[in-house]
Structure formats: structure tokens, C-alpha cells
Design an enzyme around this catalytic site. Structure first.
Site, short mmCIF file in Angstrom:
data_model
loop_
_atom_site.label_atom_id
_atom_site.label_comp_id
_atom_site.label_asym_id
_atom_site.label_seq_id
_atom_site.Cartn_x
_atom_site.Cartn_y
_atom_site.Cartn_z
N GLU A 33 0.86 -1.19 0.00
CA GLU A 33 0.00 0.00 0.00
C GLU A 33 0.89 1.24 0.00
O GLU A 33 1.75 1.39 0.88
CB GLU A 33 -0.92 0.01 1.22
N GLY A 40 -6.97 -0.21 4.68
CA GLY A 40 -8.40 -0.47 4.74
C GLY A 40 -9.12 -0.01 3.51
O GLY A 40 -10.26 -0.39 3.26
N GLY A 41 -8.49 0.86 2.70
CA GLY A 41 -9.08 1.27 1.44
C GLY A 41 -9.89 2.55 1.50
O GLY A 41 -10.01 3.21 2.54
N HIS A 441 -44.41 -4.47 13.16
CA HIS A 441 -45.07 -3.16 13.01
C HIS A 441 -44.77 -2.30 14.23
O HIS A 441 -44.74 -2.79 15.36
CB HIS A 441 -46.59 -3.38 12.90
#
Length: 454
Positions: A33, A40-41, A441
Site C-alpha cells: 500500500e 483499509g481502502g 409493526h
């Protein structure tokens, strides 16, 4: 020379997940990297996570009847909260790979020497890595259009740098009317900024049916966002206190003052410095890495995943790309990009807009006989409980099979609801299954009882 079973270039979702999987399978793996702030991008550091942190804080701000100065204070707090969150996630992601017995993380810029060797320029030296399998996961970067003065302005930002802006702009101009631009428009308007969106095309959200696009546009305009369509920007230039965006609108020339200008005109694959030709890796006409349905490039043993492969630019596509590659390397080789099913997406407006499958126009164009179902969000009890009655729900159905061809949900919690529709589509269930299901609901999902009551 360092020898590995696999070298992965890029610490994004697909790359980091693959690194962990290969290391756990006993394969010696190197993950490269170039930016230590991108472990982690994109999603974790400058994309989905920080922007959604701002979305949450902005929604709180929108409910307050207070001054711009107070909202600016809240914005500064939101920026600090976002930074703390992303720092923690980045550190966690780094150690999830770096601490593995069979994985090494290198912080440097990678480029191919040939199809089996990658050169990595580290801070103090250059090393060479050798592997039988190499995976490209370098992502994409924002595209900056060639507008006079744009690249030299000190108040121009891209999505990544905008997320690091600590002071709330009183006046924000967004260049680009796509999904990223709309999300930022919603965020900053909720914080109290005056927002102007400029789009050169004359059709707002051209991929969407007009009833849905019109509902989104009406919601933004009602909240005070100005949309300038069919407008071409001629220049951007800084003054001492503000930046002037000069544009040609259908009504004539217009100058818009801005404290910040966000460029949101799309993203392009990161391939520039990889020296792909040395490895025999070809590009598509759109400058993405060319792959087959199994994400194999034109060079044997080299794969591409995520945005750099030119597919849909979502972090969950990068994750699914990992699954495809894993199937090729460690599995039964059956998974591919053609059997991943319907792909949903969400744009975190207020309320969020989510879609999966075909629009009505696309379905008709493809020869389907269709019937449509629509429901205003105001008809949903939970929407009234939430006080979020803006929006419209629409489904496109194959009239012959009763299967759902597509769904478009512009309503509160649509980002959760759309996944249920994807599941029904992938299972080839008739729409009546969602219509007749018993839901708790009050929930937004129970809207399907009424939406599909056709």
C-alpha cells in the site's frame, strides 16, 4: 529479492480480505500500500464510513432551529468524530493483516517489472517481490475536468479532501449532479450551508425513471438546494475571501460565490504508475484493467479486483470480487461476475435513495411487458412515526412471470429495505411473496404489503 506465493497491490476491501484468507491458508502473502493513511481502502478512510458519519451528524443538525455559527460548531465536532472513527478503523485494518504469521505489509509504491515481479519503492530503499500470483486492487481516484482555474484554486476540493474540511462553508458549489454530488449536497445543506449544484447535462439523474428523479429533485429543492442543469462552467478563480465560479446557464452568464467548491465528476481507475505493459496486462477503452468474468487479466496469474477493474464502484463489489478470486484459487472455480445476482446501491440523501435492478424505461427497452407499483412514503405508518414522509417507492414487475425486475425506494431506511428486494430477485420469487409476508409493526419494510398490492 523476496519470494511470496501471492503479492497484492492495494489495501482496499478486496485486497485486505484476500490477504487474510491466503495467509490463513498457509500462503506467504505480501500486501503493498503506497499511502499509510489508506490502510483499509477508500471506504474506511475517505469514502463510505467518513461520509456516513457526516450523514448521521448532519441529520441531527437539520433538526435544530439554530444559527449558522452554532451549526458550524456542530460541524467541527462532527469532523473530529469522523477523524477519530477513521483513525481507529485504519489501525484495526492494518493489524488484521500485518499481525498475521504469513503476511507482510509494505508501505511503498508498486510497479511491475514483469508478470512475476513487482518493484516496490519504499521510503529508504527499493525492493523487488516475486510471486506466482499477483492481484491488483489499487482502486480509483476522482476525475478533475479541464476547467480554467479549477486545479489551481485553494478552495477546490474532491470528495476525499472535502471530508477533511474542518470549517463549515457558508456557500458550497458542487460541480457534478451525480450520486456523490447529491450525497454531499444533502449533508452540507443539513448542516446549514447554502448549496448550489452545477450539472452540464440537462437531465437530472439520467439513469433513473423521471418520476423517481423528479421526486429526488423536488426534495432537494424544497430543502433549499439549488440545481443548475444544462450549465457549463467556464472558469473558477479565487478572490481574497471567496472563489468565483463563472458559468453559462440557459438563462445566460452567471457568477456564483463559494467558500468551497467540490468537484464530483466521477472517478477513474488508478493504473497510471503500475507499469502494467511490462507484465502484459491490457487496459479497456475506459482505462480500467481488462479482465474476464473470473477477474483474470490478460496476463496469466494476475488478477484485478475492485474499482481498478472497471466495474461498479462500491466496496461490496470489491468484497464480492474477493469471493470470485477466492473461488478461482481456493474453491470450486464456479463464482464469477455474471452470477453475483442483482446489485443494489444506496445514495444517502435525506431520505436515502436506494435502487436494485432495472428502471421502468430500461425494462421496456429490453422488451419486457411490465407493470409498476408505486407508493408515496407518506402512506407508510413508520415514516409518519419518524417524521420522514418525503419520498416515493416504485417497483417494476415482469407482467408475465410476476418476478421483480427492479425497485426504486426513495424513503427513510431504504438502504436496509432494498436488501430484502435483492434477495427476492435473486431467488426469483414473485412479488406476491413480499406482498403477503408478515412484517413487524411499525416498520418501513411493512410498506411492501401496500407497495405490491397490485
Amino acid at each position: 529479492m523476496k519470494k511470496y506465493d501471492a503479492v497484492i497491490i492495494g489495501f482496499g476491501k478486496g485486497g485486505k480480505t484476500l490477504a487474510g484468507t491466503l495467509a490463513a491458508a498457509g500462503k506467504k502473502t505480501a500486501l503493498v500500500e503506497k499511502d499509510s493513511k489508506m490502510y483499509g481502502g477508500t471506504c474506511i478512510n475517505v469514502g463510505c464510513i467518513p461520509s456516513k458519519s457526516f450523514v448521521t451528524s448532519a441529520a441531527f443538525s437539520a433538526k435544530l432551529d439554530t444559527s449558522f455559527e452554532e451549526k458550524a460548531r456542530l460541524y467541527k465536532e462532527a469532523a473530529a468524530k469522523k477523524t477519530k472513527l477513521t483513525d481507529a478503523l485504519r489501525n484495526k485494518n492494518y493489524h488484521k493483516v500485518a499481525d498475521l504469521e504469513n503476511a507482510d505489509v509494505f508501505n511503498g509504491e508498486a510497479s511491475f517489472v514483469d508478470s512475476r515481479h513487482v518493484k516496490v519503492a519504499l521510503q529508504d530503499e527499493t525492493i523487488e517481490l516475486e510471486a506466482e500470483q499477483i492481484f491488483i486492487n489499487t482502486g480509483a481516484s476522482p476525475f478533475i475536468p479541464p476547467i480554467e482555474g479549477l486545479s489551481g484554486s485553494r478552495r477546490v476540493y474532491i470528495s476525499e479532501t472535502m471530508l477533511s474540511l474542518e470549517d463549515l462553508p457558508r456557500q458550497l458549489v458542487i460541480i457534478g449532479g451525480g450520486y456523490i454530488g447529491m450525497e454531499f449536497a444533502s449533508i452540507y445543506r443539513n448542516f446549514g450551508s447554502d448549496v448550489t449544484v452545477i450539472q452540464d447535462g440537462g437531465v437530472f439523474l439520467p439513469r433513473e425513471d423521471r418520476d423517481i428523479a423528479d421526486a429526488v429533485a423536488a426534495s432537494l429543492k424544497e430543502r433549499g438546494v439549488e440545481l443548475l442543469l444544462s450549465t457549463k462552467i467556464s472558469s473558477v478563480h479565487d478572490r481574497e475571501q471567496q472563489t468565483v465560479v463563472s458559468a453559462e446557464t440557459p438563462e445566460g452568464p452567471k457568477e456564483i460565490l463559494a467558500d468551497a467548491v467540490l468537484v464530483a465528476t466521477g472517478r477513474r481507475p488508478n493504473v497510471k504508475d503500475l507499469n502494467l505493459s511490462a507484465a502484459g496486462v491490457e487496459l479497456t477503452p475506459r482505462n480500467a484493467v481488462k479482465t474476464d468474468e473470473f477477474l483474470q487479466t490478460t496476463a496469466p496469474g494476475i488478477y484485478a479486483m475492485g474499482d481498478v477493474a472497471g466495474g461498479l464502484q462500491f466496496t461490496y463489489i470489491s468484497l464480492d470480487d474477493f469471493r470470485i478470486v477466492k473461488s478461482q484459487i481456493l474453491g470450486n472455480k464456479e463464482r464469477n461476475i455474471n452470477n453475483r445476482g442483482a446489485v443494489p446501491y444506496s445514495v444517502f440523501l435525506d431520505p436515502p435513495f436506494s435502487r436494485v435492478g432495472l428502471s421502468e424505461a430500461e425494462a421496456v427497452q429490453q422488451g419486457y411487458e411490465v407493470k409498476t407499483a408505486k407508493l408515496p412514503a407518506a402512506a407508510i405508518p413508520k415514516a409518519n412515526v419518524l417524521g420522514q414522509t418525503t419520498g416515493l417507492l416504485k417497483a417494476v414487475i415482469d407482467a408475465k412471470t410476476n418476478e421483480i425486475l427492479g425497485a426504486h425506494l426513495f424513503c427513510a431506511e431504504s438502504h436496509e429495505m432494498i436488501n430484502l428486494i435483492k434477495l427476492a430477485m435473486d431467488a426469483h420469487l414473485p412479488y406476491t411473496v413480499l406482498r403477503d409476508t408478515i412484517y413487524t409493526h411499525p416498520t418501513m419494510s411493512e410498506a411492501f404489503n401496500d407497495l405490491f398490492n397490485i
